[in-house]
Design a protein around this motif. Structure first.
Motif, mmCIF file in Angstrom:
data_model
loop_
_atom_site.group_PDB
_atom_site.id
_atom_site.type_symbol
_atom_site.label_atom_id
_atom_site.label_comp_id
_atom_site.label_asym_id
_atom_site.label_seq_id
_atom_site.Cartn_x
_atom_site.Cartn_y
_atom_site.Cartn_z
ATOM 1 N N GLY A 139 -6.484 -2.596 1.303
ATOM 2 C CA GLY A 139 -6.559 -4.044 1.419
ATOM 3 C C GLY A 139 -5.963 -4.541 2.720
ATOM 4 N N ARG A 142 -8.277 -3.583 5.648
ATOM 5 C CA ARG A 142 -9.416 -4.507 5.736
ATOM 6 C C ARG A 142 -9.021 -5.772 6.475
ATOM 7 N N GLU A 154 -14.932 0.608 4.011
ATOM 8 C CA GLU A 154 -14.106 0.965 2.856
ATOM 9 C C GLU A 154 -14.746 2.127 2.106
ATOM 10 N N ARG A 213 -17.611 -2.216 1.096
ATOM 11 C CA ARG A 213 -16.564 -2.115 0.080
ATOM 12 C C ARG A 213 -17.041 -1.245 -1.061
#
Length: 213
Positions: A139, A142, A154, A213
């Motif tokens: 997280g 990112r 991701e 993601r």
């Protein structure tokens, strides 16, 4: 066919392709795919087993400059953080999150001054504490990529759902897959719009393509 490209891949054992009987890993498979598609790619796999973000921060620039002469069409790909999150002898992380992020920011800022940069997020099959660290780091990575306008792919969620990767890792050392897991990961990364645009020289910032993601 476009002109020649030189790519340096920096990271840990997952970049190195440890556990793959074919000796290719995801890096070798993506490079082979690019060559089959007509791309003139020279790649340097600079993944080192057990390397943390601190280790990569200490070595990447010298190693890159030795391989990327002035005027070449260069790319820099990074994937690290798994060893930072792995447990030390006391059961804690090998590297505190704050230190990992500081190293990552320095690496990515400096690398972006040299060539277009791509960051592939970390992954590490393991127990709940390790996986919780990986999730938190992903997280933060990112967000850092978005802040620095560096594309970020991701992989954590994909690995968690990839049966062949997890099965092969479990049959091996508990972390690294064999050819099937790396092939699946190469397919996933290779299908990313960020990967394709970065390889084609169309992508220099995170705003140019959605993060995967």
């Amino acid at each position: 066919m476009t002109g020649p490209i030189r790519i340096c891949f920096f990271g840990d054992s997952f970049v190195n392709g440890t556990g793959d009987d074919d000796g290719l890993g995801w890096v070798g498979r993506l490079v082979a795919r690019a060559r089959r598609a007509g791309r003139d790619v020279t790649s340097y796999n600079l993944g080192v087993r057990r390397d943390t973000s601190a280790d990569i921060a200490a070595r990447w620039e010298e190693e890159a400059r030795r391989r990327l002469p002035a005027g070449c069409d260069a790319r820099l790909a990074f994937s690290f953080g798994a060893n930072d999150c792995a447990e030390d002898e006391a059961g804690g992380a090998r590297m505190p999150l704050e230190a990992t992020l500081a190293h990552a920011e320095k690496i990515l800022r400096d690398a972006a001054m040299l060539a277009p940069v791509l960051m592939v997020g970390p992954f590490l099959p393991g127990g709940p504490r390790v996986e919780a660290r990986i999730d938190r780091l992903c997280g933060e990575m990112r967000s850092l990529g978005a802040e620095l306008r560096i594309p970020y792919i991701e992989t954590r969620g994909f690995i968690a759902r990839c049966e062949v990767f997890l099965r092969e890792a479990d049959a091996g050392d508990g972390a690294h897959p064999n050819r099937g897991g790396y092939a699946a990961l190469a397919d996933f990364i290779g299908a990313s719009p960020a990967w394709r645009a970065w390889l084609d020289g169309e992508l220099t910032s995170a705003k140019d393509a959605p993060a995967d993601r």
